[in-house]
Design a protein around this motif. Structure first.
Motif, short mmCIF file in Angstrom:
data_model
loop_
_atom_site.label_atom_id
_atom_site.label_comp_id
_atom_site.label_asym_id
_atom_site.label_seq_id
_atom_site.Cartn_x
_atom_site.Cartn_y
_atom_site.Cartn_z
N GLU A 68 17.60 -3.05 -0.39
CA GLU A 68 18.27 -2.48 -1.32
C GLU A 68 19.13 -3.18 -2.19
N ASP A 69 19.62 -4.38 -2.04
CA ASP A 69 20.23 -4.56 -3.58
C ASP A 69 19.69 -4.79 -4.58
N LYS A 70 18.44 -4.52 -4.64
CA LYS A 70 17.45 -5.03 -5.92
C LYS A 70 17.74 -6.26 -6.84
N VAL A 71 18.20 -7.22 -5.92
CA VAL A 71 17.98 -8.68 -6.76
C VAL A 71 16.49 -9.38 -7.02
N GLY A 72 16.21 -9.75 -5.53
CA GLY A 72 14.50 -10.35 -6.22
C GLY A 72 13.68 -9.40 -5.98
N MET A 73 12.11 -10.26 -6.32
CA MET A 73 11.45 -8.72 -6.48
C MET A 73 10.17 -9.95 -5.38
N ILE A 74 9.38 -8.92 -4.76
CA ILE A 74 7.99 -9.20 -4.10
C ILE A 74 6.86 -8.72 -4.48
N THR A 75 5.61 -9.35 -4.08
CA THR A 75 4.84 -8.62 -4.46
C THR A 75 4.55 -7.60 -3.19
N VAL A 76 3.87 -6.09 -3.28
CA VAL A 76 3.32 -5.93 -2.61
C VAL A 76 2.17 -6.48 -0.90
N ARG A 77 1.33 -7.76 -1.77
CA ARG A 77 0.91 -8.44 -0.85
C ARG A 77 1.35 -9.08 -0.25
N GLU A 78 2.70 -9.92 -0.40
CA GLU A 78 3.34 -10.29 0.49
C GLU A 78 4.06 -9.65 1.18
N ILE A 79 4.41 -8.05 1.14
CA ILE A 79 5.06 -7.46 2.01
C ILE A 79 4.30 -7.54 3.03
N VAL A 80 2.67 -6.78 2.64
CA VAL A 80 1.39 -7.32 4.07
C VAL A 80 1.88 -8.28 4.63
N ASN A 81 1.15 -9.25 4.06
CA ASN A 81 0.81 -10.40 4.37
C ASN A 81 2.24 -10.51 5.77
N ASN A 82 3.44 -10.61 5.50
CA ASN A 82 4.30 -10.74 5.80
C ASN A 82 4.77 -9.90 7.17
N ARG A 83 4.98 -8.49 6.87
CA ARG A 83 4.66 -7.96 8.02
C ARG A 83 4.30 -7.10 8.37
N TRP A 84 2.75 -7.19 8.54
CA TRP A 84 1.77 -6.57 8.68
C TRP A 84 0.93 -6.71 10.43
N GLN A 85 1.38 -5.60 11.19
CA GLN A 85 1.38 -6.61 12.99
C GLN A 85 -0.08 -5.42 13.22
N GLY A 86 -0.80 -4.77 12.23
CA GLY A 86 -1.69 -4.18 13.15
C GLY A 86 -1.59 -2.59 13.01
N GLU A 87 -0.07 -2.46 12.80
CA GLU A 87 -0.26 -0.84 13.01
C GLU A 87 0.46 -0.37 11.45
N PRO A 88 0.71 0.86 11.24
CA PRO A 88 0.93 1.05 9.15
C PRO A 88 2.46 0.90 9.77
N LEU A 89 2.35 1.46 8.14
CA LEU A 89 4.03 0.48 7.34
C LEU A 89 4.69 0.79 6.75
N LEU A 90 6.01 1.05 6.53
CA LEU A 90 6.20 1.86 5.38
C LEU A 90 6.87 0.31 4.37
N ALA A 91 5.37 0.45 3.01
CA ALA A 91 5.45 -0.91 2.28
C ALA A 91 6.79 -0.65 1.58
N PHE A 92 6.50 0.66 0.94
CA PHE A 92 8.12 0.12 0.20
C PHE A 92 8.61 0.87 -0.39
N THR A 93 9.86 2.08 -0.11
CA THR A 93 10.38 3.01 -0.89
C THR A 93 10.97 2.23 -2.11
N SER A 94 10.85 3.99 -2.96
CA SER A 94 11.89 4.12 -4.06
C SER A 94 13.18 4.51 -4.17
N GLY A 95 13.72 5.18 -2.69
CA GLY A 95 14.56 5.57 -2.48
C GLY A 95 15.05 6.47 -3.55
N MET A 96 15.14 7.22 -4.24
CA MET A 96 14.66 8.25 -4.46
C MET A 96 15.68 9.70 -4.01
#
Length: 96
Positions: A68-96
């Motif tokens: 939420e601090d909008k400081v660092g960037m990460i790829t969607v692949r990194e998010i999935v690789n780091n957080r996926w545990q076999g269940e759907p997950l909120l990968a990212f939000t634009s917070g609009m």
């Protein structure tokens, strides 16, 4: 004669990230799974989400803000690789 039945096994390579509404993208094995999980999480209805034909599969190379601090960037692949545990997950939000 018994037929051999092979169960479909899905792994990380089968995960897709679906932009299901204006601000949220969900990682799941299928669009149906992503939408059902998201509706359960948020209480929203189908009418609050993009119609299936307008849902985009997000590129795994897309860079989004890491937090939420909008400081660092990460790829969607990194998010999935780091957080996926076999269940759907909120990968990212634009917070609009």
């Amino acid at each position: 004669m018994n037929e051999l039945q092979i169960a479909e096994t899905k792994g990380l390579v089968d995960v897709r990230v679906y932009q299901i509404c204006e601000c949220d993208a969900v990682a799941a094995y299928s669009l149906e799974e992503a939408k059902e999980w998201y509706k359960s999480l948020t209480g929203l209805e189908d009418s609050d989400l993009y119609p299936d034909e307008e849902v985009e599969i997000v590129s795994m190379n897309l860079q989004v803000y890491e937090d939420e601090d909008k400081v660092g960037m990460i790829t969607v692949r990194e998010i999935v690789n780091n957080r996926w545990q076999g269940e759907p997950l909120l990968a990212f939000t634009s917070g609009m």
